[in-house]
Design a protein around this motif. Structure first.
Motif, mmCIF file in Angstrom:
data_model
loop_
_atom_site.group_PDB
_atom_site.id
_atom_site.type_symbol
_atom_site.label_atom_id
_atom_site.label_comp_id
_atom_site.label_asym_id
_atom_site.label_seq_id
_atom_site.Cartn_x
_atom_site.Cartn_y
_atom_site.Cartn_z
ATOM 1 N N MET A 1 16.182 -44.505 -2.990
ATOM 2 C CA MET A 1 16.108 -44.056 -1.614
ATOM 3 C C MET A 1 14.659 -44.147 -1.155
ATOM 4 S SD MET A 1 17.431 -40.478 -0.029
ATOM 5 C CE MET A 1 16.054 -39.412 -0.249
ATOM 6 N N SER A 2 14.432 -44.757 -0.017
ATOM 7 C CA SER A 2 13.086 -44.901 0.508
ATOM 8 C C SER A 2 12.675 -43.640 1.249
ATOM 9 C CB SER A 2 13.028 -46.103 1.449
ATOM 10 O OG SER A 2 13.873 -45.884 2.560
ATOM 11 N N LYS A 3 11.378 -43.497 1.457
ATOM 12 C CA LYS A 3 10.860 -42.316 2.142
ATOM 13 C C LYS A 3 11.152 -42.440 3.634
ATOM 14 C CE LYS A 3 6.670 -39.595 2.639
ATOM 15 N NZ LYS A 3 7.333 -38.328 2.630
ATOM 16 N N VAL A 4 11.714 -41.401 4.192
ATOM 17 C CA VAL A 4 12.056 -41.380 5.605
ATOM 18 C C VAL A 4 11.106 -40.425 6.304
ATOM 19 C CG1 VAL A 4 13.857 -40.883 7.284
ATOM 20 C CG2 VAL A 4 14.456 -41.869 5.087
ATOM 21 N N GLU A 5 10.451 -40.888 7.342
ATOM 22 C CA GLU A 5 9.493 -40.076 8.102
ATOM 23 C C GLU A 5 10.192 -39.481 9.327
ATOM 24 O OE1 GLU A 5 6.220 -39.560 7.433
ATOM 25 O OE2 GLU A 5 6.260 -40.751 5.604
ATOM 26 N N TYR A 6 9.608 -38.416 9.869
ATOM 27 C CA TYR A 6 10.076 -37.873 11.138
ATOM 28 C C TYR A 6 9.688 -38.838 12.245
ATOM 29 C CZ TYR A 6 11.320 -33.410 9.068
ATOM 30 O OH TYR A 6 11.924 -32.440 8.327
ATOM 31 N N SER A 7 10.483 -38.892 13.289
ATOM 32 C CA SER A 7 10.251 -39.870 14.345
ATOM 33 C C SER A 7 9.186 -39.435 15.339
ATOM 34 C CB SER A 7 11.561 -40.167 15.083
ATOM 35 O OG SER A 7 12.104 -38.975 15.605
ATOM 36 N N ALA A 8 8.629 -38.226 15.200
ATOM 37 C CA ALA A 8 7.556 -37.758 16.069
ATOM 38 C C ALA A 8 6.656 -36.806 15.284
ATOM 39 C CB ALA A 8 8.135 -37.058 17.302
ATOM 40 N N LYS A 9 5.440 -36.622 15.753
ATOM 41 C CA LYS A 9 4.478 -35.728 15.100
ATOM 42 C C LYS A 9 4.485 -34.372 15.800
ATOM 43 C CE LYS A 9 2.810 -38.942 12.386
ATOM 44 N NZ LYS A 9 3.242 -39.009 11.034
ATOM 45 N N PHE A 10 4.365 -33.305 15.008
ATOM 46 C CA PHE A 10 4.395 -31.943 15.543
ATOM 47 C C PHE A 10 3.310 -31.110 14.879
ATOM 48 C CE2 PHE A 10 8.659 -33.651 15.806
ATOM 49 C CZ PHE A 10 8.959 -33.443 17.142
ATOM 50 N N ASP A 11 2.906 -30.039 15.568
ATOM 51 C CA ASP A 11 1.914 -29.112 15.033
ATOM 52 C C ASP A 11 2.571 -28.257 13.955
ATOM 53 O OD1 ASP A 11 -0.289 -27.520 14.618
ATOM 54 O OD2 ASP A 11 0.115 -26.224 16.344
ATOM 55 N N PRO A 12 2.126 -28.356 12.702
ATOM 56 C CA PRO A 12 2.789 -27.589 11.632
ATOM 57 C C PRO A 12 2.606 -26.079 11.744
ATOM 58 C CG PRO A 12 0.961 -28.882 10.760
ATOM 59 C CD PRO A 12 1.085 -29.230 12.202
ATOM 60 N N ALA A 13 1.623 -25.625 12.508
ATOM 61 C CA ALA A 13 1.379 -24.185 12.614
ATOM 62 C C ALA A 13 2.392 -23.494 13.529
ATOM 63 C CB ALA A 13 -0.028 -23.929 13.135
ATOM 64 N N THR A 14 2.978 -24.230 14.472
ATOM 65 C CA THR A 14 3.885 -23.610 15.440
ATOM 66 C C THR A 14 5.308 -24.127 15.367
ATOM 67 O OG1 THR A 14 3.286 -25.235 17.122
ATOM 68 C CG2 THR A 14 1.999 -23.190 17.070
ATOM 69 N N THR A 15 5.591 -25.049 14.455
ATOM 70 C CA THR A 15 6.931 -25.624 14.368
ATOM 71 C C THR A 15 7.464 -25.530 12.949
ATOM 72 O OG1 THR A 15 6.048 -27.835 13.931
ATOM 73 C CG2 THR A 15 6.510 -27.274 16.232
ATOM 74 N N ALA A 16 8.775 -25.658 12.836
ATOM 75 C CA ALA A 16 9.449 -25.711 11.540
ATOM 76 C C ALA A 16 10.409 -26.887 11.575
ATOM 77 C CB ALA A 16 10.197 -24.415 11.262
ATOM 78 N N LYS A 17 10.416 -27.675 10.494
ATOM 79 C CA LYS A 17 11.211 -28.896 10.457
ATOM 80 C C LYS A 17 12.250 -28.828 9.341
ATOM 81 C CE LYS A 17 7.572 -31.493 9.742
ATOM 82 N NZ LYS A 17 6.697 -32.655 9.576
ATOM 83 N N ALA A 18 13.304 -29.609 9.522
ATOM 84 C CA ALA A 18 14.309 -29.791 8.475
ATOM 85 C C ALA A 18 14.969 -31.143 8.694
ATOM 86 C CB ALA A 18 15.346 -28.686 8.494
ATOM 87 N N MET A 19 15.323 -31.790 7.577
ATOM 88 C CA MET A 19 15.956 -33.101 7.649
ATOM 89 C C MET A 19 17.022 -33.203 6.566
ATOM 90 S SD MET A 19 14.268 -36.924 7.315
ATOM 91 C CE MET A 19 13.096 -36.702 8.612
ATOM 92 N N ALA A 20 18.122 -33.850 6.893
ATOM 93 C CA ALA A 20 19.182 -34.113 5.926
ATOM 94 C C ALA A 20 19.347 -35.620 5.828
ATOM 95 C CB ALA A 20 20.484 -33.459 6.360
#
Length: 155
Positions: A1-20
């Motif tokens: 499985m290749s590395k999948v990136e998020y499609s946009a950049k966000f400030d890590p101090a004010t956001t929370a991310k999750a990916m499946a």
């Protein structure tokens, strides 16, 4: 499985991310569900997805609505469906992102879904035998779903 990136950049101090990665659900259902929940509060989205799973509310299908039946209880749009399997998987991703926000110390009560997107995943190739020695493709499409929670504006 290749590395999948998020499609946009966000400030890590004010956001929370999750990916499946590579969910075995319909790509069209994921697109319609994520379009519907984008920009809404997390508590509202969780109740909406649970209602869809229980078939109390339907997801309006605005893009992939060919031969889709109308739902009487919908307002603003007629065509809709109850994508139970896709809603269950997206609900897991949202709960994961909410847990990530809580771990970071962010206020989960006021969080909104500022980014929700789906991408094509790996296609598992398959064949279905037919008569006269022929075969038809019987492929399984997978989907990668990404959700970002934040207190800012929607992208």
């Amino acid at each position: 499985m290749s590395k999948v990136e998020y499609s946009a950049k966000f400030d890590p101090a004010t956001t929370a991310k999750a990916m499946a990665y590579e969910l075995n659900v319909s790509p069209k259902h994921c697109i319609e569900i994520l379009r519907e929940i984008k920009g809404k509060k997390v508590t509202t989205v969780k109740t909406f997805l649970e209602d869809v799973i229980e078939k109390k509310k339907s997801v309006p299908f605005k893009r992939f609505n060919r031969n889709v039946g109308h739902k009487r209880h919908q307002t603003g749009w007629d065509a809709g469906r109850y994508p139970v399997k896709a809603c269950g998987e997206i609900l897991k991703v949202i709960k994961n992102a909410e847990a990530n926000a809580e771990y970071k110390g962010l206020d989960t009560e006021n969080m909104r879904i500022i980014h929700a997107a789906s991408k094509k995943g790996h296609v598992t190739r398959g064949m279905m035998p037919r008569a006269m020695g022929r075969a038809t493709d019987w492929n399984i499409e997978t989907v990668t779903v990404e959700v970002v929670l934040g207190e800012g504006e929607v992208r």
